[in-house]
Design a protein around this motif. Sequence first.
Motif, PDB file in Angstrom:
ATOM      1  N   PHE A   1       0.829  -1.267  -0.144  1.00 43.01           N
ATOM      2  CA  PHE A   1       0.020   0.128  -0.016  1.00 43.01           C
ATOM      3  C   PHE A   1       0.663   1.357  -0.051  1.00 43.01           C
ATOM      4  N   LEU A   2       2.031   1.206   0.572  1.00 44.04           N
ATOM      5  CA  LEU A   2       2.869   2.277   0.455  1.00 44.04           C
ATOM      6  C   LEU A   2       3.239   2.667  -0.981  1.00 44.04           C
ATOM      7  N   ASP A   3       3.538   4.097  -1.065  1.00 38.55           N
ATOM      8  CA  ASP A   3       3.807   4.386  -2.504  1.00 38.55           C
ATOM      9  C   ASP A   3       5.429   4.519  -2.512  1.00 38.55           C
ATOM     10  N   GLU A   4       5.830   5.124  -3.750  1.00 41.27           N
ATOM     11  CA  GLU A   4       7.279   5.047  -3.927  1.00 41.27           C
ATOM     12  C   GLU A   4       7.986   5.737  -3.052  1.00 41.27           C
ATOM     13  N   GLU A   5       7.511   6.682  -2.172  1.00 34.53           N
ATOM     14  CA  GLU A   5       8.526   7.392  -1.184  1.00 34.53           C
ATOM     15  C   GLU A   5       8.236   6.817   0.094  1.00 34.53           C
ATOM     16  N   GLY A   6       7.570   5.560   0.194  1.00 34.33           N
ATOM     17  CA  GLY A   6       7.331   4.688   1.500  1.00 34.33           C
ATOM     18  C   GLY A   6       6.325   5.375   2.255  1.00 34.33           C
ATOM     19  N   ARG A   7       5.407   6.252   1.575  1.00 38.99           N
ATOM     20  CA  ARG A   7       4.227   7.027   2.459  1.00 38.99           C
ATOM     21  C   ARG A   7       3.049   6.289   2.144  1.00 38.99           C
ATOM     22  N   LEU A   8       2.105   6.200   3.371  1.00 37.63           N
ATOM     23  CA  LEU A   8       0.910   5.706   3.122  1.00 37.63           C
ATOM     24  C   LEU A   8      -0.362   6.659   2.663  1.00 37.63           C
ATOM     25  N   PRO A   9      -0.640   6.231   1.606  1.00 32.42           N
ATOM     26  CA  PRO A   9      -2.045   7.058   1.030  1.00 32.42           C
ATOM     27  C   PRO A   9      -3.324   6.929   2.004  1.00 32.42           C
ATOM     28  N   ARG A  10      -3.792   8.082   2.160  1.00 29.71           N
ATOM     29  CA  ARG A  10      -5.178   8.167   3.103  1.00 29.71           C
ATOM     30  C   ARG A  10      -4.788   7.686   4.363  1.00 29.71           C
ATOM     31  N   ALA A  11      -3.594   8.015   5.021  1.00 30.35           N
ATOM     32  CA  ALA A  11      -3.181   7.714   6.256  1.00 30.35           C
ATOM     33  C   ALA A  11      -3.889   8.531   7.264  1.00 30.35           C
ATOM     34  N   LYS A  12      -4.416   9.820   6.874  1.00 26.01           N
ATOM     35  CA  LYS A  12      -5.250  10.630   7.802  1.00 26.01           C
ATOM     36  C   LYS A  12      -6.619   9.775   8.186  1.00 26.01           C
ATOM     37  N   GLN A  13      -7.211   9.401   7.146  1.00 26.52           N
ATOM     38  CA  GLN A  13      -8.490   8.510   7.309  1.00 26.52           C
ATOM     39  C   GLN A  13      -8.241   7.201   8.130  1.00 26.52           C
ATOM     40  N   ALA A  14      -7.061   6.663   7.856  1.00 31.23           N
ATOM     41  CA  ALA A  14      -7.127   5.496   8.846  1.00 31.23           C
ATOM     42  C   ALA A  14      -6.927   5.743  10.207  1.00 31.23           C
ATOM     43  N   LEU A  15      -5.970   6.635  10.405  1.00 31.02           N
ATOM     44  CA  LEU A  15      -5.775   7.251  11.634  1.00 31.02           C
ATOM     45  C   LEU A  15      -7.203   7.807  12.534  1.00 31.02           C
ATOM     46  N   MET A  16      -7.741   8.398  11.846  1.00 28.36           N
ATOM     47  CA  MET A  16      -8.936   8.844  12.308  1.00 28.36           C
ATOM     48  C   MET A  16      -9.826   7.959  12.708  1.00 28.36           C
ATOM     49  N   ALA A  17      -9.991   6.829  11.841  1.00 26.56           N
ATOM     50  CA  ALA A  17     -10.874   5.636  12.142  1.00 26.56           C
ATOM     51  C   ALA A  17     -10.561   5.109  13.525  1.00 26.56           C
ATOM     52  N   ASP A  18      -9.247   5.132  13.703  1.00 23.93           N
ATOM     53  CA  ASP A  18      -8.720   4.496  15.206  1.00 23.93           C
ATOM     54  C   ASP A  18      -9.104   5.814  16.239  1.00 23.93           C
ATOM     55  N   ALA A  19      -8.802   6.771  16.028  1.00 29.92           N
ATOM     56  CA  ALA A  19      -9.332   7.844  16.919  1.00 29.92           C
ATOM     57  C   ALA A  19     -10.829   7.915  17.285  1.00 29.92           C
ATOM     58  N   ILE A  20     -11.585   8.093  16.255  1.00 33.93           N
ATOM     59  CA  ILE A  20     -12.906   8.007  16.738  1.00 33.93           C
ATOM     60  C   ILE A  20     -13.632   6.644  17.374  1.00 33.93           C
ATOM     61  N   ALA A  21     -12.801   5.275  16.970  1.00 36.72           N
ATOM     62  CA  ALA A  21     -13.499   4.256  17.689  1.00 36.72           C
ATOM     63  C   ALA A  21     -12.801   4.224  19.020  1.00 36.72           C
ATOM     64  N   THR A  22     -11.770   5.043  19.439  1.00 32.64           N
ATOM     65  CA  THR A  22     -11.409   4.880  20.803  1.00 32.64           C
ATOM     66  C   THR A  22     -12.252   5.805  21.575  1.00 32.64           C
ATOM     67  N   CYS A  23     -13.036   6.964  20.848  1.00 32.78           N
ATOM     68  CA  CYS A  23     -13.961   7.513  21.660  1.00 32.78           C
ATOM     69  C   CYS A  23     -15.359   6.918  21.884  1.00 32.78           C
ATOM     70  N   ALA A  24     -15.412   6.076  20.718  1.00 31.64           N
ATOM     71  CA  ALA A  24     -16.785   5.481  20.888  1.00 31.64           C
ATOM     72  C   ALA A  24     -16.808   4.377  21.943  1.00 31.64           C
ATOM     73  N   GLY A  25     -15.642   3.731  21.907  1.00 32.80           N
ATOM     74  CA  GLY A  25     -15.399   2.588  22.752  1.00 32.80           C
ATOM     75  C   GLY A  25     -15.421   3.033  24.386  1.00 32.80           C
ATOM     76  N   ALA A  26     -14.915   4.030  24.606  1.00 32.19           N
ATOM     77  CA  ALA A  26     -14.874   4.694  25.825  1.00 32.19           C
ATOM     78  C   ALA A  26     -16.398   5.004  26.272  1.00 32.19           C
ATOM     79  N   VAL A  27     -17.104   5.683  25.340  1.00 30.48           N
ATOM     80  CA  VAL A  27     -18.426   6.064  25.647  1.00 30.48           C
ATOM     81  C   VAL A  27     -19.315   4.747  26.127  1.00 30.48           C
ATOM     82  N   MET A  28     -19.210   3.761  25.127  1.00 28.75           N
ATOM     83  CA  MET A  28     -19.852   2.423  25.514  1.00 28.75           C
ATOM     84  C   MET A  28     -19.345   1.636  26.557  1.00 28.75           C
ATOM     85  N   GLY A  29     -18.154   1.868  26.986  1.00 28.70           N
ATOM     86  CA  GLY A  29     -17.548   1.068  28.308  1.00 28.70           C
ATOM     87  C   GLY A  29     -16.478   0.482  27.980  1.00 28.70           C
TER      88      GLY A  29
END
Length: 432
Positions: A271-299
Amino acid sequence: MEILEKLFKLRQNKTDPKTEALAGLTTFVTMAYIIFVNPTILSSTGMDFGAVMVATCLSAAIGTLIMGLWANYPFALAPGMGLNAFFAFTVVLGMNISWQAALTAVLIDGIIFVLLTLTKFRETVVNEIPKNLKIAISAGIGFFIAFIGFTGSKIIVQDPNTFVTLGNLRETTVLLSILGFTLMIVLQAYRVRGAILWGIIAVTVLGMVLGITEFPDRFFSMPPSLAPIAFKFDFSLLANPDFYVIMFTFLFTDFFDTVGTLVGVSSRADFLDEEGRLPRAKQALMADAIATCAGAVMGTSTVTTYVESASGVEEGGRTGLTSVVVAGLFLLAVFISPIAAVIPGYATSPALIMVGIFMIQSLRDLDFETWTEVVPATVTILVMTFSYSIAEGIVWGIISYTAIKVGSGKLKDISLIMVFLSLVFLLKEIYL
């Protein structure tokens, strides 16, 4: 089909719905243990077991669905192992902090993750890690999860003198794990699609026939209520310095566990491009952040990207459709937990060994000729495996990379973010 093509770009990623569905099923089966392990750990704090099980499934489904639909990556999320143990045994039972206050720390961490992702700091960290360290992280995770597979199957066991030793290979469950591993290898050699999944199913059924694993007594059950743990926050400890140590530990561990998993599995899946960067990294990391908030709310404790996602990648998963399938199965698991409960560890552990082998193959791209590249890579792999921590492997890989480059006068190879991270990590090791 056209809707799926538009959402996930299947043809562009050289895949199809059948392959993605099989990959999603494989990923779910290899990580389904969390449905029961997480509530077992968290219930030791007094939290309701059934409610935590539902929170585990729902938070995993939310995070994985966001990952699939927004980031279009075949990565699955769930409450993280290690983080849940720290939550229960260190924070609540060890420090006498209420589980409500611990959930508050998880919630604040999730909010901080959202802010860090919006500022692109997390994305910058993912992209600024040097290529050879990314390769090492992928291989290190391979050794790490293979080791988990060996210990989970009891092929390798603890020893008071040598730390680890060979287990009792005559034990029935160990023999079944070896049989499952062998079957996966043979099926993979014949390029049978779903080799890992077929191996898991075959060993599970054989265990039932031998009477080692019970047949499910029922297939469906209504989910327990979330009421005992949902929205149960306690902000009274915000003035306590220990609270911020706890919060930083959650933050640090999840940050680099997620970075390591994203980089490692993405490297393996190309998935990494020629420079070793991950396209759409922001979206992938945001999914993780939102899920952590949702998990805490649910317990439940911190939700993170799962390294078991690599099992689905090895089965051909290349788009977010794989994640959508996993998310759907987690939602179903709320109702069909009796079925998920019968899949034994001796059946899934060989799958982790197989995935580890696949990921270790990334070492073929490592620059073995440059001493200042291969040493930090080796440190990353060894520390990650033997400290039993993806995060610590990344920490010492980055520190050693920066130190060796400075010591050898190769300053142009070091980015400012690597220098910053090295200093932060050194301060953490000294003071925390």
